[in-house]
Design a protein around this motif. Sequence first.
Motif, PDB file in Angstrom:
ATOM      1  N   LEU A  32       0.832  -1.199   0.000  1.00  0.00           N
ATOM      2  CA  LEU A  32       0.000   0.000   0.000  1.00  0.00           C
ATOM      3  C   LEU A  32       0.867   1.250   0.000  1.00  0.00           C
ATOM      4  O   LEU A  32       0.592   2.210  -0.735  1.00  0.00           O
ATOM      5  CB  LEU A  32      -0.930  -0.007   1.218  1.00  0.00           C
ATOM      6  CG  LEU A  32      -1.893   1.177   1.346  1.00  0.00           C
ATOM      7  CD1 LEU A  32      -2.781   1.292   0.115  1.00  0.00           C
ATOM      8  CD2 LEU A  32      -2.750   1.034   2.604  1.00  0.00           C
ATOM      9  N   ALA A  33       1.920   1.255   0.811  1.00  0.00           N
ATOM     10  CA  ALA A  33       2.823   2.411   0.847  1.00  0.00           C
ATOM     11  C   ALA A  33       3.479   2.633  -0.513  1.00  0.00           C
ATOM     12  O   ALA A  33       3.634   3.777  -0.960  1.00  0.00           O
ATOM     13  CB  ALA A  33       3.890   2.208   1.924  1.00  0.00           C
ATOM     14  N   SER A  34       3.847   1.543  -1.185  1.00  0.00           N
ATOM     15  CA  SER A  34       4.473   1.657  -2.505  1.00  0.00           C
ATOM     16  C   SER A  34       3.507   2.272  -3.510  1.00  0.00           C
ATOM     17  O   SER A  34       3.895   3.113  -4.331  1.00  0.00           O
ATOM     18  CB  SER A  34       4.929   0.279  -2.991  1.00  0.00           C
ATOM     19  OG  SER A  34       5.910  -0.270  -2.132  1.00  0.00           O
ATOM     20  N   LEU A  35       2.249   1.854  -3.453  1.00  0.00           N
ATOM     21  CA  LEU A  35       1.260   2.381  -4.392  1.00  0.00           C
ATOM     22  C   LEU A  35       0.928   3.841  -4.106  1.00  0.00           C
ATOM     23  O   LEU A  35       0.692   4.623  -5.034  1.00  0.00           O
ATOM     24  CB  LEU A  35       0.000   1.529  -4.348  1.00  0.00           C
ATOM     25  CG  LEU A  35       0.143   0.137  -4.974  1.00  0.00           C
ATOM     26  CD1 LEU A  35      -1.067  -0.720  -4.661  1.00  0.00           C
ATOM     27  CD2 LEU A  35       0.351   0.243  -6.485  1.00  0.00           C
ATOM     28  N   LEU A  36       0.907   4.218  -2.831  1.00  0.00           N
ATOM     29  CA  LEU A  36       0.689   5.625  -2.495  1.00  0.00           C
ATOM     30  C   LEU A  36       1.846   6.479  -3.003  1.00  0.00           C
ATOM     31  O   LEU A  36       1.639   7.592  -3.499  1.00  0.00           O
ATOM     32  CB  LEU A  36       0.524   5.798  -0.986  1.00  0.00           C
ATOM     33  CG  LEU A  36      -0.774   5.252  -0.387  1.00  0.00           C
ATOM     34  CD1 LEU A  36      -0.718   5.301   1.140  1.00  0.00           C
ATOM     35  CD2 LEU A  36      -1.986   6.036  -0.887  1.00  0.00           C
ATOM     36  N   ALA A  37       3.065   5.944  -2.891  1.00  0.00           N
ATOM     37  CA  ALA A  37       4.224   6.667  -3.422  1.00  0.00           C
ATOM     38  C   ALA A  37       4.130   6.788  -4.937  1.00  0.00           C
ATOM     39  O   ALA A  37       4.453   7.837  -5.518  1.00  0.00           O
ATOM     40  CB  ALA A  37       5.510   5.955  -3.031  1.00  0.00           C
ATOM     41  N   PHE A  73      -0.321  19.101  -0.149  1.00  0.00           N
ATOM     42  CA  PHE A  73      -1.528  18.294  -0.019  1.00  0.00           C
ATOM     43  C   PHE A  73      -1.177  16.847   0.326  1.00  0.00           C
ATOM     44  O   PHE A  73      -1.697  16.274   1.285  1.00  0.00           O
ATOM     45  CB  PHE A  73      -2.340  18.341  -1.309  1.00  0.00           C
ATOM     46  CG  PHE A  73      -3.586  17.507  -1.258  1.00  0.00           C
ATOM     47  CD1 PHE A  73      -4.784  18.046  -0.823  1.00  0.00           C
ATOM     48  CD2 PHE A  73      -3.557  16.161  -1.627  1.00  0.00           C
ATOM     49  CE1 PHE A  73      -5.933  17.267  -0.747  1.00  0.00           C
ATOM     50  CE2 PHE A  73      -4.698  15.384  -1.555  1.00  0.00           C
ATOM     51  CZ  PHE A  73      -5.884  15.932  -1.121  1.00  0.00           C
ATOM     52  N   PHE A  74      -0.291  16.235  -0.462  1.00  0.00           N
ATOM     53  CA  PHE A  74       0.016  14.827  -0.259  1.00  0.00           C
ATOM     54  C   PHE A  74       0.772  14.590   1.049  1.00  0.00           C
ATOM     55  O   PHE A  74       0.651  13.523   1.655  1.00  0.00           O
ATOM     56  CB  PHE A  74       0.816  14.287  -1.446  1.00  0.00           C
ATOM     57  CG  PHE A  74      -0.019  14.089  -2.677  1.00  0.00           C
ATOM     58  CD1 PHE A  74      -1.130  13.260  -2.649  1.00  0.00           C
ATOM     59  CD2 PHE A  74       0.291  14.733  -3.866  1.00  0.00           C
ATOM     60  CE1 PHE A  74      -1.915  13.071  -3.781  1.00  0.00           C
ATOM     61  CE2 PHE A  74      -0.482  14.550  -4.998  1.00  0.00           C
ATOM     62  CZ  PHE A  74      -1.594  13.720  -4.950  1.00  0.00           C
TER      63      PHE A  74
END
Length: 217
Positions: free
Chosen positions: A8-13, A63-64
Amino acid sequence: MTIASLELASLLASRLCHDMLSPVGAMSNGLELLTEEKDPEMRQRCFELLEQSAKASADKLRFFRLAFGAAGGFGDTVPLSEPRAVVDALVGGNGRISLNWSLSGDAMPKSAVKVLLNLALIGIEALVRGGTLEIAAEVRGTAEHAVSEIVVRASGPRIAFDPAVGHALDGTLSPDALSSKTAPAVMIHELTSSLGGGLQYHVGADALVMGAALPAA
């Protein structure tokens, strides 16, 4: 739905990098043109484009940082002025979207602010043809039994809403449908569920309404 934290962290990045590619690329192109351009008027235009791209990059990063990261200071709550400022800036460059706020109180828990920002992001993306984004938030109840309530409504012609994002919001997303596009919705679903709260949404031809309730104490 069980999602590995690292995935999930990889996809958010990946999502952050995807959204940053356009303004950063525009800055790179502007600098290249500036080194070759000799006409004073065109050079001034290059400077203007560079300024616009730099502002867009900074607005998205702010924002991010608050929506995905650990921004907001060291306390348990975040002043509501902070999410409002970053959403205002994000929408400010889009002349087709008008923004209305209805906020009660001065601050909300960090978890609720993340949910608010990511629902706002989904709402903005749904308004590909323009429209109105309305955001309301308040904390109800006593200190021991407080609940953060958030409602985001995006209204406009031909709402664009990926059903996979809806499945991510309600926790029915298939693991093979997880992507950088659905990752923000997955993140806030997991966050909300871990706190004993809930997310709801309803989508029609000209409106998308999303709501969240999270225990604030």
